[in-house]
Motif scaffolding. Sequence first.
Motif, PDB file in Angstrom:
ATOM      1  N   THR A 139       0.825  -1.210   0.000  1.00  0.00           N
ATOM      2  CA  THR A 139       0.000   0.000   0.000  1.00  0.00           C
ATOM      3  C   THR A 139       0.860   1.261   0.000  1.00  0.00           C
ATOM      4  O   THR A 139       0.516   2.240  -0.664  1.00  0.00           O
ATOM      5  CB  THR A 139      -0.945   0.015   1.214  1.00  0.00           C
ATOM      6  OG1 THR A 139      -0.190  -0.162   2.421  1.00  0.00           O
ATOM      7  CG2 THR A 139      -1.965  -1.105   1.112  1.00  0.00           C
ATOM      8  N   ARG A 140       1.981   1.236   0.733  1.00  0.00           N
ATOM      9  CA  ARG A 140       2.824   2.439   0.782  1.00  0.00           C
ATOM     10  C   ARG A 140       3.419   2.751  -0.581  1.00  0.00           C
ATOM     11  O   ARG A 140       3.440   3.906  -1.025  1.00  0.00           O
ATOM     12  CB  ARG A 140       3.935   2.264   1.814  1.00  0.00           C
ATOM     13  CG  ARG A 140       4.794   3.515   1.996  1.00  0.00           C
ATOM     14  CD  ARG A 140       5.748   3.404   3.162  1.00  0.00           C
ATOM     15  NE  ARG A 140       6.790   2.427   2.936  1.00  0.00           N
ATOM     16  CZ  ARG A 140       6.883   1.256   3.560  1.00  0.00           C
ATOM     17  NH1 ARG A 140       5.971   0.921   4.442  1.00  0.00           N
ATOM     18  NH2 ARG A 140       7.880   0.425   3.308  1.00  0.00           N
ATOM     19  N   ARG A 141       3.907   1.723  -1.277  1.00  0.00           N
ATOM     20  CA  ARG A 141       4.491   1.953  -2.610  1.00  0.00           C
ATOM     21  C   ARG A 141       3.415   2.408  -3.596  1.00  0.00           C
ATOM     22  O   ARG A 141       3.663   3.275  -4.436  1.00  0.00           O
ATOM     23  CB  ARG A 141       5.171   0.677  -3.099  1.00  0.00           C
ATOM     24  CG  ARG A 141       6.451   0.346  -2.348  1.00  0.00           C
ATOM     25  CD  ARG A 141       7.197  -0.791  -3.018  1.00  0.00           C
ATOM     26  NE  ARG A 141       8.505  -1.007  -2.401  1.00  0.00           N
ATOM     27  CZ  ARG A 141       9.407  -1.883  -2.847  1.00  0.00           C
ATOM     28  NH1 ARG A 141       9.136  -2.612  -3.920  1.00  0.00           N
ATOM     29  NH2 ARG A 141      10.571  -2.019  -2.240  1.00  0.00           N
ATOM     30  N   HIS A 142       2.237   1.814  -3.495  1.00  0.00           N
ATOM     31  CA  HIS A 142       1.156   2.230  -4.392  1.00  0.00           C
ATOM     32  C   HIS A 142       0.750   3.668  -4.107  1.00  0.00           C
ATOM     33  O   HIS A 142       0.523   4.453  -5.034  1.00  0.00           O
ATOM     34  CB  HIS A 142      -0.047   1.295  -4.233  1.00  0.00           C
ATOM     35  CG  HIS A 142      -1.185   1.620  -5.155  1.00  0.00           C
ATOM     36  ND1 HIS A 142      -2.229   2.452  -4.790  1.00  0.00           N
ATOM     37  CD2 HIS A 142      -1.432   1.265  -6.442  1.00  0.00           C
ATOM     38  CE1 HIS A 142      -3.066   2.568  -5.797  1.00  0.00           C
ATOM     39  NE2 HIS A 142      -2.605   1.865  -6.811  1.00  0.00           N
ATOM     40  N   LEU A 143       0.677   4.035  -2.832  1.00  0.00           N
ATOM     41  CA  LEU A 143       0.276   5.391  -2.472  1.00  0.00           C
ATOM     42  C   LEU A 143       1.288   6.422  -2.967  1.00  0.00           C
ATOM     43  O   LEU A 143       0.913   7.486  -3.471  1.00  0.00           O
ATOM     44  CB  LEU A 143       0.107   5.496  -0.957  1.00  0.00           C
ATOM     45  CG  LEU A 143      -0.435   6.813  -0.411  1.00  0.00           C
ATOM     46  CD1 LEU A 143      -1.804   7.116  -1.009  1.00  0.00           C
ATOM     47  CD2 LEU A 143      -0.510   6.789   1.103  1.00  0.00           C
ATOM     48  N   LEU A 144       2.578   6.109  -2.832  1.00  0.00           N
ATOM     49  CA  LEU A 144       3.603   7.022  -3.340  1.00  0.00           C
ATOM     50  C   LEU A 144       3.472   7.204  -4.845  1.00  0.00           C
ATOM     51  O   LEU A 144       3.648   8.309  -5.372  1.00  0.00           O
ATOM     52  CB  LEU A 144       4.999   6.496  -2.998  1.00  0.00           C
ATOM     53  CG  LEU A 144       5.458   6.651  -1.546  1.00  0.00           C
ATOM     54  CD1 LEU A 144       6.767   5.924  -1.331  1.00  0.00           C
ATOM     55  CD2 LEU A 144       5.604   8.119  -1.180  1.00  0.00           C
ATOM     56  N   ALA A 145       3.139   6.119  -5.542  1.00  0.00           N
ATOM     57  CA  ALA A 145       2.999   6.195  -6.995  1.00  0.00           C
ATOM     58  C   ALA A 145       1.799   7.038  -7.396  1.00  0.00           C
ATOM     59  O   ALA A 145       1.894   7.895  -8.276  1.00  0.00           O
ATOM     60  CB  ALA A 145       2.880   4.787  -7.584  1.00  0.00           C
ATOM     61  N   VAL A 146       0.648   6.821  -6.750  1.00  0.00           N
ATOM     62  CA  VAL A 146      -0.548   7.560  -7.164  1.00  0.00           C
ATOM     63  C   VAL A 146      -0.466   9.028  -6.755  1.00  0.00           C
ATOM     64  O   VAL A 146      -1.066   9.891  -7.404  1.00  0.00           O
ATOM     65  CB  VAL A 146      -1.836   6.922  -6.593  1.00  0.00           C
ATOM     66  CG1 VAL A 146      -2.013   5.516  -7.106  1.00  0.00           C
ATOM     67  CG2 VAL A 146      -1.859   6.953  -5.068  1.00  0.00           C
ATOM     68  N   ARG A 147       0.294   9.336  -5.703  1.00  0.00           N
ATOM     69  CA  ARG A 147       0.417  10.738  -5.295  1.00  0.00           C
ATOM     70  C   ARG A 147       1.233  11.547  -6.292  1.00  0.00           C
ATOM     71  O   ARG A 147       1.132  12.767  -6.327  1.00  0.00           O
ATOM     72  CB  ARG A 147       1.038  10.823  -3.901  1.00  0.00           C
ATOM     73  CG  ARG A 147       0.008  10.616  -2.799  1.00  0.00           C
ATOM     74  CD  ARG A 147       0.614  10.686  -1.427  1.00  0.00           C
ATOM     75  NE  ARG A 147      -0.433  10.604  -0.415  1.00  0.00           N
ATOM     76  CZ  ARG A 147      -0.214  10.357   0.868  1.00  0.00           C
ATOM     77  NH1 ARG A 147       1.026  10.160   1.299  1.00  0.00           N
ATOM     78  NH2 ARG A 147      -1.218  10.307   1.712  1.00  0.00           N
ATOM     79  N   ARG A 148       2.051  10.894  -7.086  1.00  0.00           N
ATOM     80  CA  ARG A 148       2.793  11.620  -8.111  1.00  0.00           C
ATOM     81  C   ARG A 148       1.917  11.944  -9.311  1.00  0.00           C
ATOM     82  O   ARG A 148       2.333  12.666 -10.204  1.00  0.00           O
ATOM     83  CB  ARG A 148       4.014  10.790  -8.555  1.00  0.00           C
ATOM     84  CG  ARG A 148       5.054  10.617  -7.459  1.00  0.00           C
ATOM     85  CD  ARG A 148       6.325   9.969  -7.994  1.00  0.00           C
ATOM     86  NE  ARG A 148       7.313   9.834  -6.945  1.00  0.00           N
ATOM     87  CZ  ARG A 148       7.542   8.724  -6.262  1.00  0.00           C
ATOM     88  NH1 ARG A 148       6.829   7.640  -6.533  1.00  0.00           N
ATOM     89  NH2 ARG A 148       8.460   8.675  -5.328  1.00  0.00           N
ATOM     90  N   THR A 149       0.675  11.442  -9.321  1.00  0.00           N
ATOM     91  CA  THR A 149      -0.200  11.629 -10.484  1.00  0.00           C
ATOM     92  C   THR A 149      -0.805  13.023 -10.584  1.00  0.00           C
ATOM     93  O   THR A 149      -0.877  13.537 -11.700  1.00  0.00           O
ATOM     94  CB  THR A 149      -1.320  10.565 -10.483  1.00  0.00           C
ATOM     95  OG1 THR A 149      -0.771   9.310 -10.156  1.00  0.00           O
ATOM     96  CG2 THR A 149      -1.993  10.515 -11.832  1.00  0.00           C
ATOM     97  N   PRO A 150      -1.322  13.744  -9.581  1.00  0.00           N
ATOM     98  CA  PRO A 150      -1.464  13.352  -8.193  1.00  0.00           C
ATOM     99  C   PRO A 150      -2.891  12.928  -7.845  1.00  0.00           C
ATOM    100  O   PRO A 150      -3.849  13.549  -8.274  1.00  0.00           O
ATOM    101  CB  PRO A 150      -1.123  14.647  -7.461  1.00  0.00           C
ATOM    102  CG  PRO A 150      -1.626  15.707  -8.386  1.00  0.00           C
ATOM    103  CD  PRO A 150      -1.529  15.167  -9.787  1.00  0.00           C
ATOM    104  N   HIS A 151      -3.026  11.866  -7.081  1.00  0.00           N
ATOM    105  CA  HIS A 151      -4.276  11.402  -6.525  1.00  0.00           C
ATOM    106  C   HIS A 151      -4.051  11.136  -5.039  1.00  0.00           C
ATOM    107  O   HIS A 151      -2.927  11.114  -4.578  1.00  0.00           O
ATOM    108  CB  HIS A 151      -4.759  10.126  -7.214  1.00  0.00           C
ATOM    109  CG  HIS A 151      -5.201  10.349  -8.635  1.00  0.00           C
ATOM    110  ND1 HIS A 151      -4.306  10.462  -9.661  1.00  0.00           N
ATOM    111  CD2 HIS A 151      -6.425  10.480  -9.190  1.00  0.00           C
ATOM    112  CE1 HIS A 151      -4.960  10.648 -10.805  1.00  0.00           C
ATOM    113  NE2 HIS A 151      -6.255  10.659 -10.547  1.00  0.00           N
ATOM    114  N   ALA A 152      -5.161  10.876  -4.324  1.00  0.00           N
ATOM    115  CA  ALA A 152      -5.084  10.584  -2.895  1.00  0.00           C
ATOM    116  C   ALA A 152      -4.313  11.668  -2.149  1.00  0.00           C
ATOM    117  O   ALA A 152      -3.464  11.382  -1.316  1.00  0.00           O
ATOM    118  CB  ALA A 152      -4.460   9.209  -2.657  1.00  0.00           C
ATOM    119  N   VAL A 153      -4.573  12.921  -2.494  1.00  0.00           N
ATOM    120  CA  VAL A 153      -3.884  14.044  -1.874  1.00  0.00           C
ATOM    121  C   VAL A 153      -4.900  15.012  -1.290  1.00  0.00           C
ATOM    122  O   VAL A 153      -6.091  14.943  -1.572  1.00  0.00           O
ATOM    123  CB  VAL A 153      -2.987  14.799  -2.887  1.00  0.00           C
ATOM    124  CG1 VAL A 153      -1.877  13.904  -3.381  1.00  0.00           C
ATOM    125  CG2 VAL A 153      -3.827  15.312  -4.051  1.00  0.00           C
TER     126      VAL A 153
END
Length: 492
Positions: A139-153
Amino acid sequence: MPGGYGVRALTGRGRAHPRREARPGEKPDWYLPLALCADALAGVPVTALLAGHVPHAAAAGLLTAAAWIAVRAARRRYTPAVLGEARAAGLLAVAGDWMVLLGVLAVLRTAFGDTVSPGRALAGLTAAPVLALTAGTVTRRHLLAVRRTPHAVRRVLVVGEPATADLVVDHLAQRAEHPYVVAAVVPVGAARLECGAAVTARLGPVPPTGPAEDAGIVLGAVREHKADLVLVAPGPRLAAERLRRLSWALHDADVPLAVLPGLIDVGVRRVQLDAPAGLAMLHIAPPVRAGAQVALKTAVDRTGAALGLLLLVPLFAVLAAAVRCTSRGPVFHRQTRHGRAGAPFTMWKFRTMVADAEARKAELERAGGNENDGLMFKMRHDPRITRVGRLLRRWSLDELPQLVNVLRGEMSLVGPRPPLPEEVARYDELALRRLAVKPGITGLWQVSGRSELSWDETLAIDLRYVDNWSLASDVDVMARTLRAVVDGRGAF
């Protein structure tokens, strides 16, 4: 800015990425089911190990799973705000949860007079932290990836004087591990904003005559930019009473508010809040430089180094033979480095370069070979590195002889990178603070990018470690070092 996404993602400094509307703390829906499933599976090994030895093996497994989930829930590991975050998914957090679980099960075992073998039960319980860490890593690696999109922010509206706002925006943009992305800035006064963030309104340089004037401007910007949080950086033009009235208006409108105290890279554990006479006050504990933690760190360092040297004797022999047989020159490379308080010492490494590497360094520097933007010399395709040396560097095996330096007390297992004399000679007051602790074989610099980091990034990471060091953080760095070595990222 490496890892940054804030300003570039949502303003004109870079191409904007398409994104769905983000609510505060919004994250993918599968994080919670994954965490619960991983924790529920903790009871399976217990059942398997106890089957045939006790009549209630299945019940023990179910009790273990229920207790593990209860402990994790009580410590708020399943809340949306912490799912996927390092503070909930890291080794230290999971280890703390596991210790609580052991205590709970020990109490239950005593209360019910259970006769299960402690060794067998403990072996079954080791799966719980392993499964939790695995799910947390995913989950941590996925969250870091989607935040660069950015999502889940969380979209942030920064309010403050331009110079301070520039600092806040740039600092948030440099790192991707947090959930905040700057949507816009409301500067105070007419000075120019340099960070490139969107500006649709400004507050006057002096407090307004009408109490709702500031609130109307800020709330208008919140609506326009769909901000989830207002982040205020106080200053001479936005102080006490003016900030107080703005906070009333924001809270009445149900808009979350955060206030920056002006501190950078201060660990949460060093901060204590107080409010004498109604004045919000932050007490900042000094960095740990002496006492029981430092004594324990020294003991762990020397014990770990001694055990490592004993266990690695066969590997040392193989590596020494490989270095000796593939290139002319000594097996070990000795180099003067500076340790705590600037004390010089001789650091040992397996030789990874040709014998006359130091003599050729100046020639490469004159030819513009240095790819680092600061005081360190780094070159991705350094012609001085031997074929075996490149492999040793890839897996960080060349660093192993530094266990001798740790045993001698000159280095630590974890700490800042040990600098060369010519680097220290060019240090300013800020960089000299790196020498407040012993240098380490590994550290935050290694688990954060190693040779790919710029000098400014390396310095910031080292200062963060120096000011916020704790024994618990060293354990976390050691665990992350293994992953960094396996990945090989930034090693050259």
